[in-house]
Scaffold this motif. Structure first.
Motif, PDB file in Angstrom:
ATOM      1  N   ASP A   1      -5.653  11.241   1.865  1.00  0.00           N
ATOM      2  CA  ASP A   1      -4.262  10.623   2.342  1.00  0.00           C
ATOM      3  C   ASP A   1      -5.069   9.858   2.734  1.00  0.00           C
ATOM      4  OD1 ASP A   1      -2.273  11.767   3.116  1.00  0.00           O
ATOM      5  OD2 ASP A   1      -2.430  12.119   4.593  1.00  0.00           O
ATOM      6  N   LYS A   2      -5.407   8.842   2.116  1.00  0.00           N
ATOM      7  CA  LYS A   2      -5.143   6.608   2.707  1.00  0.00           C
ATOM      8  C   LYS A   2      -4.719   6.419   1.826  1.00  0.00           C
ATOM      9  CE  LYS A   2      -9.336   6.638   5.549  1.00  0.00           C
ATOM     10  NZ  LYS A   2     -11.144   5.914   5.225  1.00  0.00           N
ATOM     11  N   PRO A   3      -3.536   5.487   1.879  1.00  0.00           N
ATOM     12  CA  PRO A   3      -2.593   4.543   0.856  1.00  0.00           C
ATOM     13  C   PRO A   3      -3.769   4.145  -0.077  1.00  0.00           C
ATOM     14  CG  PRO A   3      -3.069   3.181   3.156  1.00  0.00           C
ATOM     15  CD  PRO A   3      -3.356   4.857   3.524  1.00  0.00           C
ATOM     16  N   LEU A   4      -3.471   3.527  -1.238  1.00  0.00           N
ATOM     17  CA  LEU A   4      -4.246   3.045  -2.193  1.00  0.00           C
ATOM     18  C   LEU A   4      -3.346   1.899  -2.235  1.00  0.00           C
ATOM     19  CD1 LEU A   4      -4.668   5.518  -4.935  1.00  0.00           C
ATOM     20  CD2 LEU A   4      -6.512   4.750  -3.191  1.00  0.00           C
TER      21      LEU A   4
ATOM     22  N   GLU B   1      -0.913  14.155  -5.614  1.00  0.00           N
ATOM     23  CA  GLU B   1      -2.072  14.997  -5.653  1.00  0.00           C
ATOM     24  C   GLU B   1      -3.647  14.576  -5.729  1.00  0.00           C
ATOM     25  OE1 GLU B   1      -3.180  18.477  -7.200  1.00  0.00           O
ATOM     26  OE2 GLU B   1      -0.940  18.742  -7.042  1.00  0.00           O
ATOM     27  N   ILE B   2      -2.923  12.700  -5.945  1.00  0.00           N
ATOM     28  CA  ILE B   2      -4.115  11.956  -5.454  1.00  0.00           C
ATOM     29  C   ILE B   2      -5.215  12.083  -4.229  1.00  0.00           C
ATOM     30  CG2 ILE B   2      -4.517   9.508  -3.858  1.00  0.00           C
ATOM     31  CD1 ILE B   2      -3.614   9.590  -7.262  1.00  0.00           C
ATOM     32  N   ALA B   3      -3.871  12.679  -2.795  1.00  0.00           N
ATOM     33  CA  ALA B   3      -4.646  12.868  -2.041  1.00  0.00           C
ATOM     34  C   ALA B   3      -5.490  13.802  -1.707  1.00  0.00           C
ATOM     35  CB  ALA B   3      -3.596  13.847  -0.590  1.00  0.00           C
ATOM     36  N   LYS B   4      -5.704  15.067  -2.851  1.00  0.00           N
ATOM     37  CA  LYS B   4      -7.052  16.091  -3.305  1.00  0.00           C
ATOM     38  C   LYS B   4      -8.222  15.340  -3.125  1.00  0.00           C
ATOM     39  CE  LYS B   4      -3.780  19.310  -4.041  1.00  0.00           C
ATOM     40  NZ  LYS B   4      -3.149  20.769  -4.821  1.00  0.00           N
ATOM     41  N   ALA B   5      -8.004  14.190  -4.590  1.00  0.00           N
ATOM     42  CA  ALA B   5      -9.357  13.481  -4.597  1.00  0.00           C
ATOM     43  C   ALA B   5      -9.460  12.502  -3.862  1.00  0.00           C
ATOM     44  CB  ALA B   5      -8.979  13.100  -6.305  1.00  0.00           C
ATOM     45  N   TYR B   6      -8.924  11.811  -3.607  1.00  0.00           N
ATOM     46  CA  TYR B   6      -9.106  10.910  -2.946  1.00  0.00           C
ATOM     47  C   TYR B   6      -8.988  10.473  -1.328  1.00  0.00           C
ATOM     48  CZ  TYR B   6      -9.177   8.672  -7.655  1.00  0.00           C
ATOM     49  OH  TYR B   6     -10.194   8.905  -9.212  1.00  0.00           O
TER      50      TYR B   6
ATOM     51  N   ASP C   1       0.434  -1.096  -0.092  1.00  0.00           N
ATOM     52  CA  ASP C   1      -0.095   0.004  -0.496  1.00  0.00           C
ATOM     53  C   ASP C   1       1.179   1.134  -0.092  1.00  0.00           C
ATOM     54  OD1 ASP C   1      -2.722  -1.006   0.259  1.00  0.00           O
ATOM     55  OD2 ASP C   1      -1.903  -2.487   2.562  1.00  0.00           O
ATOM     56  N   ILE C   2       0.614   2.231  -0.383  1.00  0.00           N
ATOM     57  CA  ILE C   2       1.186   3.433  -1.417  1.00  0.00           C
ATOM     58  C   ILE C   2       0.578   4.450  -0.285  1.00  0.00           C
ATOM     59  CG2 ILE C   2       0.635   3.447  -3.462  1.00  0.00           C
ATOM     60  CD1 ILE C   2       3.842   4.538  -3.509  1.00  0.00           C
TER      61      ILE C   2
ATOM     62  N   GLU D   1       0.489  -2.104 -11.283  1.00  0.00           N
ATOM     63  CA  GLU D   1      -0.720  -1.605 -11.197  1.00  0.00           C
ATOM     64  C   GLU D   1      -1.822  -0.964  -9.839  1.00  0.00           C
ATOM     65  OE1 GLU D   1      -5.148  -4.387 -11.345  1.00  0.00           O
ATOM     66  OE2 GLU D   1      -3.473  -5.610 -11.513  1.00  0.00           O
ATOM     67  N   LEU D   2      -2.235  -0.194 -10.601  1.00  0.00           N
ATOM     68  CA  LEU D   2      -1.838   0.550  -8.940  1.00  0.00           C
ATOM     69  C   LEU D   2      -4.036   0.514  -8.836  1.00  0.00           C
ATOM     70  CD1 LEU D   2      -1.857   2.498  -7.333  1.00  0.00           C
ATOM     71  CD2 LEU D   2      -2.408   4.871  -8.734  1.00  0.00           C
ATOM     72  N   GLY D   3      -4.878  -0.198  -7.743  1.00  0.00           N
ATOM     73  CA  GLY D   3      -5.896  -0.823  -7.633  1.00  0.00           C
ATOM     74  C   GLY D   3      -6.710   0.228  -7.568  1.00  0.00           C
ATOM     75  N   SER D   4      -8.112  -0.242  -7.340  1.00  0.00           N
ATOM     76  CA  SER D   4      -9.810   0.785  -7.990  1.00  0.00           C
ATOM     77  C   SER D   4      -9.874   1.342  -5.669  1.00  0.00           C
ATOM     78  CB  SER D   4     -10.124   0.119  -8.359  1.00  0.00           C
ATOM     79  OG  SER D   4     -10.463  -1.266  -6.914  1.00  0.00           O
ATOM     80  N   SER D   5     -10.325   2.292  -5.864  1.00  0.00           N
ATOM     81  CA  SER D   5     -11.184   3.847  -4.743  1.00  0.00           C
ATOM     82  C   SER D   5     -12.189   3.734  -4.814  1.00  0.00           C
ATOM     83  CB  SER D   5      -9.869   4.103  -4.457  1.00  0.00           C
ATOM     84  OG  SER D   5     -11.042   4.956  -3.441  1.00  0.00           O
TER      85      SER D   5
END
Length: 428
Positions: A339-342, A332-337, A229-230, A253-257
């Motif tokens: 601050d949790k890991p993906l 930038e992922i944190a703004k939309a999804y 998890d990143i 592969e980056l998993g779905s959220s």
């Protein structure tokens, strides 16, 4: 009195063992805890010079730390013979969250005393829009068909920084290593045909293996499917042993959220570096909440003659050893999804049979793959490359934890002291 002297010696040994356990990398806490880059804890501080004639001399096999300012240029010195190949790598580490333009990055060059360029590499942040640790290297290669940069003497490593968006200082981690020359000259022409097709995904299903926070504590991998998890803004490091004649393939592969379906360009970047920490290849992917996959380009098998190629990626596959993979998730992922890991999966294939190493005129050093390396890759050991051989097995206390070792050591010392004083053994 004999017992007391023996107890003192035993206590000294136990105390030394406890101190050694506490001093082990990761013994007290994980390096790079909090998402930062994990610098080599054995690195020495050095101060790059603005003039080559004032440059400090680097020692082979040693890591160094320095700082470079915006638009800075720093010189370092290496004294070379006419037999060994020399490599100096630089990892540039901006401050967390720093912005970066497309062309921002570093350039590393090696020059002889006349200013001749012996080799250079430039690496930038691309379209990511934010700064992250990046690595580049320079080298002096012994070439029987060349007359430049082949002489004995002082050579100079120039590190240049370009930064339009970030005015803060960057930390640097430098490493200087040498590779022995050959006892006799081998082929320099590249094979005309090679297996360029991507192999089938590795079998066996995903296994958990979290990455390290830097080259120094990169997590070892063998062929397989690896799950972690990143977090947004985090960079993870892995290392894979690749022998002479073998090829490395990697996909991510980056998993779905379920959090959102916003589009983020340059969401994940994956880079491949060689055993001298030189950049070989890199890819990035965008993300919209659905699964997304990237694949590094197929690369030639590792071979000595690759170094004579004009293609930078092929030239980087010039020796066997630990090849590094880094994965960075955009902040930038944190703004939309949030601050949790993906979820992230790395799939690694190493194909081809191992071939004998070239006729080196001396020990290959880090440019080889040993049985201990393969064992480390199978078990997922992390830590410096210097921790080869059976050292990791002997110092098994590293996996126990420093606190447990301390308690056990003090308990054993107390028990021995009571026996030496004539007291009987204590139950429990």
């Amino acid at each position: 009195m004999k017992r007391q002297r023996g107890t003192g010696r035993t206590a000294g040994v136990l105390a030394a063992a406890v101190c050694a356990a506490l001093a082990l990398p990761g013994g007290a806490r994980a390096a790079g805890e909090g998402g930062g880059y994990a610098f080599d804890d054995q690195a020495r501080r050095v101060k790059g010079a603005v003039s080559n004639l004032d440059a400090e001399r680097l020692t082979a096999g040693q890591s160094y730390r320095d700082t470079i300012k915006k638009d800075g240029k720093l010189y370092y010195r290496v004294d070379l013979d006419d037999k060994q190949n020399a490599y100096v790598s630089v990892v540039a580490v901006p401050k967390a969250g720093a912005k970066a333009g497309y062309s921002d990055g570093i350039k590393v060059t090696m020059q002889d005393g006349s200013g001749t360029d012996c080799g250079h590499q430039s690496v930038n942040f691309g379209g990511f829009g934010f700064a992250r640790p990046i690595a580049a290297y320079t080298h002096r290669t012994i070439d029987p068909d060349s007359s430049s940069c082949q002489q004995v003497g002082a050579y100079y490593v120039l590190v240049e920084r370009t930064s339009e968006s970030d005015g803060s200082d960057w930390e640097l981690e430098l490493r200087y290593v040498t590779e022995p020359g050959l006892r006799k000259t081998g082929p320099t022409a590249l094979p005309e045909t090679w297996a360029s097709g991507t192999p089938q995904p590795p079998a066996g299903g995903p296994q958990r293996r979290d990455g390290g926070a830097g080259f120094h504590n990169a997590t070892s991998l063998r062929q397989g499917e690896w799950r972690t998890d990143i977090r947004p803004g985090q960079t993870m490091y892995y290392r894979v042993p690749v022998d002479w004649g073998q090829q490395i393939f990697a996909t991510a592969e980056l998993g779905s959220s379920p959090a959102a379906d916003a589009y983020v360009g340059y969401a994940l970047t994956v880079s491949l570096m060689n055993p001298a920490r030189g950049y070989v290849d890199g890819k990035d992917l965008s993300y919209d909440g659905d699964p997304s996959t990237l694949a590094l380009d197929p690369q030639r098998p590792v071979a000595y003659e690759n170094r004579f190629s004009s293609n930078d990626s092929t030239s980087g596959l010039r020796f066997a050893g630990w090849y590094y993979l880094s994965a960075t998730l955009s902040p930038e992922i944190a703004k939309a999804y949030g601050d949790k890991p993906l979820p992230l999966t790395l799939r690694v294939n190493v194909t081809g049979q191992s071939k004998p190493q070239p006729a080196y005129d001396g020990p290959a050093g880090p440019f080889t793959v040993t049985d201990d390396d393969r064992e480390a890759a199978a078990s997922g050991q992390s830590g410096p490359q210097a921790a080869r051989s059976g050292t990791l097995r002997v110092v098994g206390v590293a996996g126990i934890g420093a606190g447990t070792v301390l308690v056990l050591g003090l308990g054993a010392w107390w028990l021995l002291a009571r026996r030496a004083a004539g007291a009987g053994p204590t139950p429990g």
